[in-house]
Design an enzyme around this catalytic site. Structure first.
Site, PDB file in Angstrom:
ATOM      1  N   ASP A 116       1.009  -1.125  -0.076  1.00 10.08           N
ATOM      2  CA  ASP A 116       0.277  -0.243  -0.235  1.00 10.08           C
ATOM      3  C   ASP A 116       0.521   0.791   0.228  1.00 10.08           C
ATOM      4  OD1 ASP A 116       0.832   0.574   2.093  1.00 10.08           O
ATOM      5  OD2 ASP A 116      -1.219  -0.476   3.603  1.00 10.08           O
ATOM      6  N   ILE A 117      -0.185   2.748  -0.110  1.00 10.96           N
ATOM      7  CA  ILE A 117       1.074   3.629  -0.019  1.00 10.96           C
ATOM      8  C   ILE A 117       1.277   4.353   0.979  1.00 10.96           C
ATOM      9  CG2 ILE A 117       0.380   5.994  -1.050  1.00 10.96           C
ATOM     10  CD1 ILE A 117      -1.217   4.832  -3.561  1.00 10.96           C
ATOM     11  N   GLU A 137      -5.849   2.411  -0.687  1.00 11.69           N
ATOM     12  CA  GLU A 137      -4.461   2.168  -1.341  1.00 11.69           C
ATOM     13  C   GLU A 137      -3.545   1.033  -1.498  1.00 11.69           C
ATOM     14  OE1 GLU A 137      -4.439   3.735   3.199  1.00 11.69           O
ATOM     15  OE2 GLU A 137      -5.566   3.446   1.688  1.00 11.69           O
TER      16      GLU A 137
END
Length: 332
Positions: free
Chosen positions: A201-202, A244
């Site tokens: 994920d970001i 995300e």
């Protein structure tokens, strides 16, 4: 006053039949055994631009040298030999004669789709002495069918695609993971199998949304998805798992190969500069990796272990890749 001379019934029937053959909306071509043309009706004249008079008694292959001669000869000879019709549909051969399509509802189809029937014509002794080719224009029904099939394909694609990124959505990607889990489970019974899962994920994505708005966040998600698409191979399954969070399933790839893919993806994303309006945003991601092992009792456990590795990367400072091990079973 003289009465008009009446034609014998058989002559009147002949002219009526001839008129019908010329005006029917089906192509009619009568061939002799040596492939000389004896009839080329109005349908064939209109679509070929060549009249019956120009073709009569000429060999069909001398006029149309691009016809599939071997295929036609095989069909015609079977009719002469067996005395029964032979058929060809547009699925087998889209067209025999390269006629243009003039149907108003199917202007996007350049060629006429055709179904062909080869009919035996019998003489009084019941012997086949000619073959009649019936050429049916099926362009409208075919193009409607093809359009429907294309629409169904697009609907199916939409049903499994994440709209924002164009990646596989969560539902479809989980189906792929289940299938790969079952395949790997079966293969592991026969010998070694390699298959790996990456989840990432970001980093610090929430502040991007909170500070710059959801449109800026969407640009970041799209940019990361583009990097994922460029990194994934044709045989891999990339998806947006939610928000995300992203996933990448790597069939036939061991943990070392998966770590190499993860690091290439991480450095590629790290070099991104995402532009939105007057903003320039830098992005990093944290990744977790888990390879398939025979003791995995479900695809959910496989996913859970990759997720544990992801959270280890975050706990260790983010912007890195971690491989699952038993030490990570309980994230710190």
């Amino acid at each position: 006053m003289n009465k008009p001379e009446q034609q014998p019934p058989e002559i009147a029937d002949f002219y009526w039949m001839l008129q019908m053959l010329q005006t029917v909306d089906v192509g009619l071509v009568i061939l002799e055994r040596d492939y000389r043309i004896k009839l080329w009706n109005g349908f064939m004249e209109n679509h070929s631009g060549i009249t019956n008079k120009q073709l009569i008694d000429k060999e069909i292959f001398s006029i149309f040298p691009n016809l599939p001669r071997t295929w036609i000869e095989r069909k015609v000879e079977s009719v002469f030999k067996l005395g029964s019709p032979a058929y060809s549909t547009w699925e087998q051969r889209p067209h025999l004669f390269p006629f243009k399509s003039y149907r108003p509802l199917t202007g996007h189809s350049e060629r006429m789709y055709q179904n062909i029937t080869f009919m035996p014509l019998l003489d009084p002794s019941r012997k086949v002495n000619q073959v009649c080719l019936l050429v049916y224009d099926v362009t409208e029904s075919v193009t409607s069918k093809l359009q429907l099939e294309e629409a169904n394909i697009q609907l199916e694609k939409l049903s499994r695609t994440d709209r924002l990124t164009g990646l596989n959505n969560r539902g479809y990607w989980e189906e792929c993971l289940q299938q790969e889990y079952r395949r790997s489970k079966r293969a592991s019974e026969l010998g070694k199998v390699e298959s790996s899962l990456i989840i990432f994920d970001i980093d610090h994505f929430k502040p991007v949304n909170d500070t710059h708005g959801h449109l800026a966040g969407d640009e970041v998600i799209r940019a990361v998805a583009k990097c994922l698409k460029e990194t994934a191979r044709d045989t891999d399954f990339a998806g947006r798992y939610g928000g995300e969070e992203f996933v990448l399933l790597l069939p036939d790839t061991g943990v070392e190969g998966a770590l190499g893919v993860a690091e290439r993806l991480r450095t590629k994303i790290q070099s991104l500069v995402v532009k939105h309006e007057d903003l320039e945003l830098n992005v990093t991601v944290s990744l977790g990796i888990c390879d398939f092992t025979p003791e995995l009792d479900s695809f959910n456990l496989w996913l859970e272990r990759a997720d544990q590795a992801l959270y280890h990367s975050k706990h260790q400072g983010r912007n890195q890749s971690s491989v699952w091990s038993k030490d990570l079973a309980t994230p710190a």
